[in-house]
Scaffold this active site. Structure first.
Site, PDB file in Angstrom:
ATOM      1  N   HIS A   1       0.814  -1.222   0.000  1.00 26.15           N
ATOM      2  CA  HIS A   1       0.000   0.000   0.000  1.00 26.15           C
ATOM      3  C   HIS A   1       0.849   1.274   0.000  1.00 26.15           C
ATOM      4  O   HIS A   1       0.358   2.350  -0.342  1.00 26.15           O
ATOM      5  CB  HIS A   1      -0.988  -0.002   1.181  1.00 26.15           C
ATOM      6  CG  HIS A   1      -0.383   0.304   2.509  1.00 26.15           C
ATOM      7  ND1 HIS A   1       0.015  -0.683   3.398  1.00 26.15           N
ATOM      8  CD2 HIS A   1      -0.103   1.479   3.131  1.00 26.15           C
ATOM      9  CE1 HIS A   1       0.485  -0.120   4.497  1.00 26.15           C
ATOM     10  NE2 HIS A   1       0.434   1.196   4.360  1.00 26.15           N
TER      11      HIS A   1
ATOM     12  N   ASP B   1       0.282  -7.721   1.620  1.00 23.11           N
ATOM     13  CA  ASP B   1       0.624  -6.296   1.664  1.00 23.11           C
ATOM     14  C   ASP B   1       2.139  -6.093   1.600  1.00 23.11           C
ATOM     15  O   ASP B   1       2.717  -5.307   2.350  1.00 23.11           O
ATOM     16  CB  ASP B   1       0.060  -5.620   2.915  1.00 23.11           C
ATOM     17  CG  ASP B   1       0.108  -4.089   2.826  1.00 23.11           C
ATOM     18  OD1 ASP B   1       0.109  -3.559   1.697  1.00 23.11           O
ATOM     19  OD2 ASP B   1       0.159  -3.430   3.879  1.00 23.11           O
TER      20      ASP B   1
ATOM     21  N   SER C   1       4.847   2.555   7.807  1.00 22.81           N
ATOM     22  CA  SER C   1       4.532   1.373   7.014  1.00 22.81           C
ATOM     23  C   SER C   1       5.721   0.935   6.180  1.00 22.81           C
ATOM     24  O   SER C   1       6.335   1.734   5.474  1.00 22.81           O
ATOM     25  CB  SER C   1       3.351   1.651   6.087  1.00 22.81           C
ATOM     26  OG  SER C   1       2.141   1.651   6.799  1.00 22.81           O
TER      27      SER C   1
END
Length: 399
Positions: free
Chosen positions: A129, A159, A241
Protein backbone atom coordinates in the site's frame (compact mmCIF):
# COMPACT_ATOMS: atom_id res chain seq x y z
CA UNK A 1 -4.57 -23.53 -0.73
CA UNK A 2 -8.19 -22.75 0.18
CA UNK A 3 -9.66 -19.28 0.13
CA UNK A 4 -12.66 -18.06 2.10
CA UNK A 5 -16.07 -19.48 1.20
CA UNK A 6 -17.47 -18.10 -2.03
CA UNK A 7 -21.10 -17.03 -1.88
CA UNK A 8 -23.28 -18.24 -4.78
CA UNK A 9 -24.23 -15.13 -6.68
CA UNK A 10 -25.44 -14.16 -10.12
CA UNK A 11 -22.16 -12.90 -11.50
CA UNK A 12 -23.90 -10.84 -14.15
CA UNK A 13 -25.40 -8.77 -11.35
CA UNK A 14 -22.00 -8.38 -9.68
CA UNK A 15 -20.17 -7.18 -12.73
CA UNK A 16 -22.80 -5.66 -15.03
CA UNK A 17 -21.85 -5.22 -18.64
CA UNK A 18 -18.62 -7.07 -19.46
CA UNK A 19 -15.82 -5.02 -20.96
CA UNK A 20 -13.74 -6.85 -23.55
CA UNK A 21 -10.02 -6.38 -23.33
CA UNK A 22 -7.29 -7.91 -25.49
CA UNK A 23 -4.36 -9.07 -23.42
CA UNK A 24 -0.75 -9.71 -24.36
CA UNK A 25 1.88 -11.90 -22.80
CA UNK A 26 5.20 -12.96 -21.08
CA UNK A 27 8.03 -15.37 -20.31
CA UNK A 28 9.92 -15.23 -17.05
CA UNK A 29 9.14 -18.10 -14.67
CA UNK A 30 9.59 -17.77 -10.92
CA UNK A 31 10.57 -20.49 -8.53
CA UNK A 32 7.51 -21.66 -6.57
CA UNK A 33 7.78 -23.02 -3.04
CA UNK A 34 5.33 -25.30 -1.24
CA UNK A 35 5.00 -26.48 2.33
CA UNK A 36 5.74 -24.77 5.59
CA UNK A 37 9.51 -24.45 5.26
CA UNK A 38 11.54 -22.86 2.47
CA UNK A 39 14.30 -25.20 1.30
CA UNK A 40 17.18 -22.74 1.04
CA UNK A 41 19.51 -25.15 -0.72
CA UNK A 42 17.03 -25.40 -3.61
CA UNK A 43 16.71 -21.65 -4.09
CA UNK A 44 18.87 -20.10 -6.74
CA UNK A 45 19.47 -16.41 -7.29
CA UNK A 46 19.47 -13.67 -4.67
CA UNK A 47 18.89 -14.86 -1.11
CA UNK A 48 18.04 -13.11 2.12
CA UNK A 49 20.66 -12.55 4.81
CA UNK A 50 19.45 -14.83 7.56
CA UNK A 51 20.98 -15.35 10.97
CA UNK A 52 22.33 -18.78 11.87
CA UNK A 53 19.98 -18.80 14.88
CA UNK A 54 17.61 -16.43 16.59
CA UNK A 55 19.49 -14.14 18.92
CA UNK A 56 22.88 -15.51 17.85
CA UNK A 57 23.48 -12.59 15.55
CA UNK A 58 26.39 -14.28 13.81
CA UNK A 59 28.71 -11.36 13.10
CA UNK A 60 26.68 -8.81 15.04
CA UNK A 61 28.80 -6.20 16.75
CA UNK A 62 28.90 -6.91 20.49
CA UNK A 63 29.13 -3.20 21.40
CA UNK A 64 26.16 -2.16 23.51
CA UNK A 65 25.44 -5.67 24.80
CA UNK A 66 23.66 -6.01 28.12
CA UNK A 67 24.28 -8.75 30.63
CA UNK A 68 21.44 -10.79 29.14
CA UNK A 69 23.12 -11.02 25.73
CA UNK A 70 20.75 -8.51 24.13
CA UNK A 71 21.71 -5.00 23.16
CA UNK A 72 20.71 -1.52 24.20
CA UNK A 73 18.29 0.37 21.95
CA UNK A 74 20.74 3.06 20.83
CA UNK A 75 23.23 0.50 19.49
CA UNK A 76 20.44 -1.41 17.72
CA UNK A 77 19.17 1.77 16.09
CA UNK A 78 22.66 2.87 15.06
CA UNK A 79 23.40 -0.42 13.34
CA UNK A 80 19.97 -0.77 11.70
CA UNK A 81 19.64 2.75 10.28
CA UNK A 82 21.84 2.04 7.20
CA UNK A 83 19.38 -0.73 6.27
CA UNK A 84 16.26 1.44 6.53
CA UNK A 85 15.15 3.88 3.80
CA UNK A 86 12.40 6.44 3.34
CA UNK A 87 10.03 6.08 0.39
CA UNK A 88 8.15 8.80 -1.47
CA UNK A 89 5.35 7.67 -3.78
CA UNK A 90 4.24 10.22 -6.37
CA UNK A 91 0.99 9.47 -8.14
CA UNK A 92 -1.61 11.21 -10.26
CA UNK A 93 -5.10 11.34 -8.77
CA UNK A 94 -8.39 12.10 -10.51
CA UNK A 95 -10.96 14.33 -8.81
CA UNK A 96 -14.37 15.47 -10.04
CA UNK A 97 -15.18 19.09 -9.26
CA UNK A 98 -18.35 20.82 -10.45
CA UNK A 99 -18.99 17.99 -12.90
CA UNK A 100 -15.51 18.11 -14.42
CA UNK A 101 -12.61 15.73 -13.96
CA UNK A 102 -9.33 17.25 -12.81
CA UNK A 103 -5.92 15.61 -12.29
CA UNK A 104 -3.51 16.49 -9.53
CA UNK A 105 -0.24 15.06 -8.27
CA UNK A 106 -0.12 13.66 -4.76
CA UNK A 107 2.69 12.34 -2.55
CA UNK A 108 2.61 9.59 0.05
CA UNK A 109 5.49 8.59 2.29
CA UNK A 110 6.53 5.34 3.86
CA UNK A 111 9.51 3.22 4.80
CA UNK A 112 11.50 0.39 3.24
CA UNK A 113 14.18 -2.11 4.30
CA UNK A 114 17.25 -3.19 2.32
CA UNK A 115 17.02 -6.98 1.99
CA UNK A 116 19.39 -7.78 -0.88
CA UNK A 117 22.19 -6.48 -3.08
CA UNK A 118 23.87 -7.62 -6.30
CA UNK A 119 26.44 -5.99 -8.58
CA UNK A 120 23.63 -4.29 -10.49
CA UNK A 121 20.74 -3.68 -8.09
CA UNK A 122 19.75 -2.96 -4.52
CA UNK A 123 16.58 -4.69 -3.32
CA UNK A 124 14.10 -3.27 -0.82
CA UNK A 125 10.95 -4.60 0.82
CA UNK A 126 8.02 -2.41 1.87
CA UNK A 127 4.24 -2.61 2.14
CA UNK A 128 2.29 -2.82 -1.10
CA UNK A 129 0.00 0.00 0.00
CA UNK A 130 3.02 2.32 0.33
CA UNK A 131 3.74 2.19 -3.41
CA UNK A 132 0.30 1.30 -4.77
CA UNK A 133 -0.59 3.46 -7.78
CA UNK A 134 2.83 5.12 -7.90
CA UNK A 135 3.94 6.82 -11.09
CA UNK A 136 7.33 7.59 -9.51
CA UNK A 137 9.07 6.07 -6.48
CA UNK A 138 11.96 7.87 -4.74
CA UNK A 139 14.21 6.29 -2.11
CA UNK A 140 16.01 8.31 0.58
CA UNK A 141 19.10 6.68 2.11
CA UNK A 142 20.81 7.08 5.46
CA UNK A 143 23.30 9.63 4.05
CA UNK A 144 20.53 11.84 2.62
CA UNK A 145 21.04 10.79 -1.01
CA UNK A 146 17.95 10.03 -3.14
CA UNK A 147 17.54 7.56 -6.02
CA UNK A 148 14.69 6.30 -8.19
CA UNK A 149 13.25 2.83 -7.62
CA UNK A 150 11.24 0.45 -9.79
CA UNK A 151 8.67 -2.07 -8.62
CA UNK A 152 9.79 -5.69 -9.06
CA UNK A 153 6.51 -7.11 -7.82
CA UNK A 154 3.86 -7.14 -5.11
CA UNK A 155 1.80 -9.56 -3.09
CA UNK A 156 -1.35 -7.65 -2.21
CA UNK A 157 -2.70 -10.42 0.04
CA UNK A 158 0.32 -10.07 2.33
CA UNK A 159 0.62 -6.30 1.66
CA UNK A 160 4.23 -6.70 0.49
CA UNK A 161 6.21 -5.17 -2.37
CA UNK A 162 9.84 -5.50 -3.49
CA UNK A 163 11.58 -2.55 -5.14
CA UNK A 164 14.79 -2.35 -7.16
CA UNK A 165 17.32 0.50 -7.27
CA UNK A 166 20.13 0.43 -9.84
CA UNK A 167 23.54 0.34 -8.17
CA UNK A 168 24.89 2.64 -10.86
CA UNK A 169 22.50 5.35 -9.62
CA UNK A 170 24.08 5.35 -6.14
CA UNK A 171 27.06 7.44 -5.12
CA UNK A 172 30.16 5.74 -3.74
CA UNK A 173 29.43 7.34 -0.37
CA UNK A 174 25.95 5.80 -0.30
CA UNK A 175 27.29 2.38 -1.31
CA UNK A 176 29.74 2.51 1.59
CA UNK A 177 27.09 3.44 4.17
CA UNK A 178 24.14 1.20 3.29
CA UNK A 179 23.88 -2.42 4.35
CA UNK A 180 21.59 -5.42 3.95
CA UNK A 181 19.50 -6.13 7.04
CA UNK A 182 19.96 -9.42 8.89
CA UNK A 183 16.83 -11.48 9.45
CA UNK A 184 15.96 -13.09 12.76
CA UNK A 185 13.21 -15.63 13.42
CA UNK A 186 9.78 -14.23 14.15
CA UNK A 187 8.68 -17.74 15.16
CA UNK A 188 10.92 -17.48 18.24
CA UNK A 189 9.37 -14.24 19.52
CA UNK A 190 7.59 -14.43 22.85
CA UNK A 191 4.83 -12.30 24.31
CA UNK A 192 6.38 -9.66 26.58
CA UNK A 193 9.68 -9.61 24.69
CA UNK A 194 11.05 -6.16 23.90
CA UNK A 195 11.21 -4.99 20.28
CA UNK A 196 12.34 -1.86 18.42
CA UNK A 197 10.50 -0.18 15.51
CA UNK A 198 12.24 2.10 12.99
CA UNK A 199 10.42 4.05 10.29
CA UNK A 200 9.66 7.31 8.52
CA UNK A 201 6.85 8.33 10.90
CA UNK A 202 4.57 10.99 9.38
CA UNK A 203 7.23 11.61 6.73
CA UNK A 204 9.46 13.51 9.16
CA UNK A 205 12.45 11.20 8.68
CA UNK A 206 13.59 8.03 10.39
CA UNK A 207 12.63 7.71 14.05
CA UNK A 208 12.91 4.96 16.65
CA UNK A 209 10.29 3.64 19.07
CA UNK A 210 10.33 0.66 21.39
CA UNK A 211 7.81 -1.54 23.14
CA UNK A 212 6.96 -5.16 23.76
CA UNK A 213 5.35 -7.97 21.82
CA UNK A 214 1.74 -7.68 22.99
CA UNK A 215 0.41 -10.73 21.14
CA UNK A 216 1.40 -13.24 18.47
CA UNK A 217 -0.65 -14.68 15.60
CA UNK A 218 -3.21 -11.92 15.95
CA UNK A 219 -5.82 -12.42 13.22
CA UNK A 220 -6.45 -9.17 11.35
CA UNK A 221 -8.62 -8.72 8.24
CA UNK A 222 -8.22 -5.76 5.87
CA UNK A 223 -9.67 -5.56 2.34
CA UNK A 224 -10.92 -9.15 2.68
CA UNK A 225 -7.37 -10.41 3.32
CA UNK A 226 -6.79 -12.11 6.67
CA UNK A 227 -3.26 -12.40 8.06
CA UNK A 228 -1.73 -13.50 11.36
CA UNK A 229 0.34 -10.58 12.64
CA UNK A 230 2.62 -9.55 15.48
CA UNK A 231 0.89 -7.09 17.80
CA UNK A 232 3.13 -4.58 19.57
CA UNK A 233 2.70 -1.44 21.66
CA UNK A 234 5.70 0.17 19.91
CA UNK A 235 4.30 3.25 18.16
CA UNK A 236 3.55 2.55 14.47
CA UNK A 237 2.16 5.63 12.75
CA UNK A 238 1.46 6.64 9.12
CA UNK A 239 4.83 6.71 7.37
CA UNK A 240 6.09 3.79 9.48
CA UNK A 241 4.53 1.37 7.01
CA UNK A 242 7.17 -0.90 5.51
CA UNK A 243 9.61 -0.19 8.33
CA UNK A 244 11.58 -2.58 10.50
CA UNK A 245 10.51 -4.35 13.68
CA UNK A 246 13.70 -5.63 15.33
CA UNK A 247 14.43 -8.04 18.14
CA UNK A 248 16.96 -7.12 20.82
CA UNK A 249 19.77 -8.64 18.76
CA UNK A 250 19.05 -6.06 16.06
CA UNK A 251 17.61 -8.62 13.63
CA UNK A 252 14.52 -8.06 11.49
CA UNK A 253 11.55 -10.04 12.80
CA UNK A 254 8.64 -8.04 11.38
CA UNK A 255 7.63 -5.52 8.71
CA UNK A 256 5.55 -2.77 10.27
CA UNK A 257 2.23 -1.80 8.74
CA UNK A 258 0.27 1.27 9.84
CA UNK A 259 -2.52 0.07 7.54
CA UNK A 260 -3.39 -2.61 10.08
CA UNK A 261 -3.08 -0.28 13.07
CA UNK A 262 -6.15 1.31 14.61
CA UNK A 263 -5.70 5.07 14.89
CA UNK A 264 -8.55 5.19 17.42
CA UNK A 265 -6.72 2.90 19.84
CA UNK A 266 -3.44 3.71 21.54
CA UNK A 267 -0.69 1.12 21.89
CA UNK A 268 -1.84 -1.33 19.20
CA UNK A 269 0.51 -1.63 16.24
CA UNK A 270 0.95 -4.57 13.90
CA UNK A 271 3.78 -6.10 11.92
CA UNK A 272 4.02 -8.87 9.33
CA UNK A 273 6.13 -11.77 10.71
CA UNK A 274 9.18 -12.30 8.47
CA UNK A 275 9.00 -16.10 8.78
CA UNK A 276 5.60 -16.03 7.07
CA UNK A 277 6.83 -14.16 3.99
CA UNK A 278 10.37 -15.43 3.34
CA UNK A 279 9.36 -17.31 0.21
CA UNK A 280 7.34 -14.37 -1.09
CA UNK A 281 10.21 -11.92 -0.61
CA UNK A 282 12.74 -14.22 -2.27
CA UNK A 283 10.37 -14.93 -5.15
CA UNK A 284 9.80 -11.22 -5.81
CA UNK A 285 13.51 -10.42 -5.36
CA UNK A 286 14.40 -12.91 -8.09
CA UNK A 287 11.88 -11.73 -10.66
CA UNK A 288 13.29 -10.30 -13.87
CA UNK A 289 12.57 -6.58 -13.99
CA UNK A 290 11.41 -5.82 -17.52
CA UNK A 291 11.80 -2.17 -18.43
CA UNK A 292 11.03 -2.21 -22.17
CA UNK A 293 7.68 -3.19 -23.64
CA UNK A 294 7.63 -5.64 -26.52
CA UNK A 295 6.83 -4.16 -29.93
CA UNK A 296 3.08 -4.21 -30.36
CA UNK A 297 3.23 -6.53 -33.39
CA UNK A 298 5.31 -9.05 -31.38
CA UNK A 299 3.31 -9.03 -28.15
CA UNK A 300 1.86 -12.36 -27.12
CA UNK A 301 -1.84 -13.10 -26.81
CA UNK A 302 -3.35 -14.54 -23.64
CA UNK A 303 -6.88 -14.90 -24.98
CA UNK A 304 -9.30 -13.75 -22.29
CA UNK A 305 -11.72 -10.96 -21.56
CA UNK A 306 -12.19 -9.93 -17.96
CA UNK A 307 -13.48 -7.61 -15.28
CA UNK A 308 -11.96 -6.25 -12.07
CA UNK A 309 -12.78 -7.87 -8.76
CA UNK A 310 -12.59 -4.69 -6.69
CA UNK A 311 -12.07 -4.62 -2.93
CA UNK A 312 -15.79 -3.84 -2.52
CA UNK A 313 -16.87 -6.83 -4.62
CA UNK A 314 -14.25 -9.03 -2.95
CA UNK A 315 -15.54 -8.20 0.52
CA UNK A 316 -19.22 -8.41 -0.39
CA UNK A 317 -19.03 -11.79 -2.13
CA UNK A 318 -15.98 -13.44 -0.50
CA UNK A 319 -14.11 -13.48 -3.79
CA UNK A 320 -10.32 -13.10 -4.22
CA UNK A 321 -9.17 -9.79 -5.66
CA UNK A 322 -7.92 -9.99 -9.21
CA UNK A 323 -9.27 -10.29 -12.76
CA UNK A 324 -12.50 -12.25 -13.19
CA UNK A 325 -12.46 -14.11 -16.52
CA UNK A 326 -15.65 -13.42 -18.44
CA UNK A 327 -14.69 -15.34 -21.59
CA UNK A 328 -11.86 -17.45 -22.99
CA UNK A 329 -11.08 -17.42 -26.70
CA UNK A 330 -11.08 -20.81 -28.38
CA UNK A 331 -7.63 -21.93 -29.49
CA UNK A 332 -5.81 -19.43 -27.25
CA UNK A 333 -3.04 -20.14 -24.77
CA UNK A 334 -5.48 -19.51 -21.94
CA UNK A 335 -7.87 -22.16 -23.30
CA UNK A 336 -5.03 -24.67 -23.73
CA UNK A 337 -3.99 -24.10 -20.10
CA UNK A 338 -7.51 -24.89 -18.91
CA UNK A 339 -8.62 -21.38 -17.92
CA UNK A 340 -12.36 -20.85 -18.07
CA UNK A 341 -15.07 -18.32 -17.45
CA UNK A 342 -15.46 -17.62 -13.72
CA UNK A 343 -11.80 -18.17 -12.85
CA UNK A 344 -10.04 -15.27 -11.13
CA UNK A 345 -6.44 -14.43 -12.04
CA UNK A 346 -4.74 -13.23 -8.85
CA UNK A 347 -1.03 -13.35 -9.77
CA UNK A 348 0.97 -12.89 -12.93
CA UNK A 349 4.43 -14.47 -12.89
CA UNK A 350 4.45 -14.42 -9.08
CA UNK A 351 3.29 -10.81 -8.66
CA UNK A 352 -0.22 -9.87 -7.53
CA UNK A 353 -2.71 -8.56 -10.07
CA UNK A 354 -5.70 -6.62 -8.78
CA UNK A 355 -7.15 -5.15 -12.00
CA UNK A 356 -7.40 -5.59 -15.76
CA UNK A 357 -5.28 -2.47 -16.19
CA UNK A 358 -2.44 -4.07 -14.19
CA UNK A 359 -2.70 -7.33 -16.13
CA UNK A 360 -2.71 -5.56 -19.48
CA UNK A 361 0.31 -3.47 -18.43
CA UNK A 362 2.27 -6.55 -17.33
CA UNK A 363 1.42 -8.45 -20.49
CA UNK A 364 2.68 -5.66 -22.73
CA UNK A 365 6.27 -6.54 -21.78
CA UNK A 366 6.12 -10.09 -23.18
CA UNK A 367 6.29 -11.67 -26.62
CA UNK A 368 4.39 -14.43 -28.39
CA UNK A 369 5.89 -17.86 -27.85
CA UNK A 370 6.89 -17.16 -24.25
CA UNK A 371 5.44 -18.91 -21.23
CA UNK A 372 4.07 -17.29 -18.11
CA UNK A 373 2.83 -18.69 -14.80
CA UNK A 374 -0.57 -17.46 -13.62
CA UNK A 375 -2.07 -18.02 -10.17
CA UNK A 376 -5.77 -18.65 -10.60
CA UNK A 377 -8.60 -19.10 -8.08
CA UNK A 378 -11.51 -21.36 -9.08
CA UNK A 379 -14.80 -21.75 -7.21
CA UNK A 380 -15.39 -25.38 -6.25
CA UNK A 381 -18.16 -26.48 -3.89
CA UNK A 382 -18.54 -23.03 -2.35
CA UNK A 383 -14.79 -22.45 -1.84
CA UNK A 384 -12.14 -20.76 -3.93
CA UNK A 385 -9.22 -23.08 -4.59
CA UNK A 386 -5.92 -21.63 -5.82
CA UNK A 387 -3.67 -23.22 -8.42
CA UNK A 388 -0.77 -22.20 -10.64
CA UNK A 389 -0.96 -22.80 -14.39
CA UNK A 390 1.56 -22.22 -17.17
CA UNK A 391 0.25 -20.43 -20.25
CA UNK A 392 2.04 -20.42 -23.62
CA UNK A 393 1.35 -17.05 -25.21
CA UNK A 394 0.30 -17.12 -28.84
CA UNK A 395 0.28 -14.80 -31.79
CA UNK A 396 -2.22 -11.99 -31.57
CA UNK A 397 -5.05 -12.73 -34.02
CA UNK A 398 -5.75 -10.29 -36.81
CA UNK A 399 -9.16 -8.72 -36.39
Amino acid sequence: MMKKGAKTVALALVFGVVASVTFQGSNYMIEQWTGEEVQKEAVSGIQLRQAAGAGSGGEVNTAGMTTGGTRDISSIAQEAMPSVVSITNKSVQEMRLFGQSQSYESENRGTGIIIGQTDTELLLVTNHHVINGASEISIGFVDGEVAEAKLKGSDTGKDLAVLSVKMEDLTEQTKEQIQVIELGKSSELQVGQQVVAIGNALGYGQSVTTGIVSALNREVTIDNNTNLLIQTDAAINPGNSGGALLNMSGQLVGINSAKYSDTNVEGMGYAIPVDDVLDIMEGLMNRTLREEKAPEEEQGFLGITGQDVTSEVSEAYDMPRGVFITSVEEGSGAAAAGLKKGDIITKFDGASISSMAELKEQLSYYREGEQVKLTVSTAREGEYQEQTVTVSLREKPVK
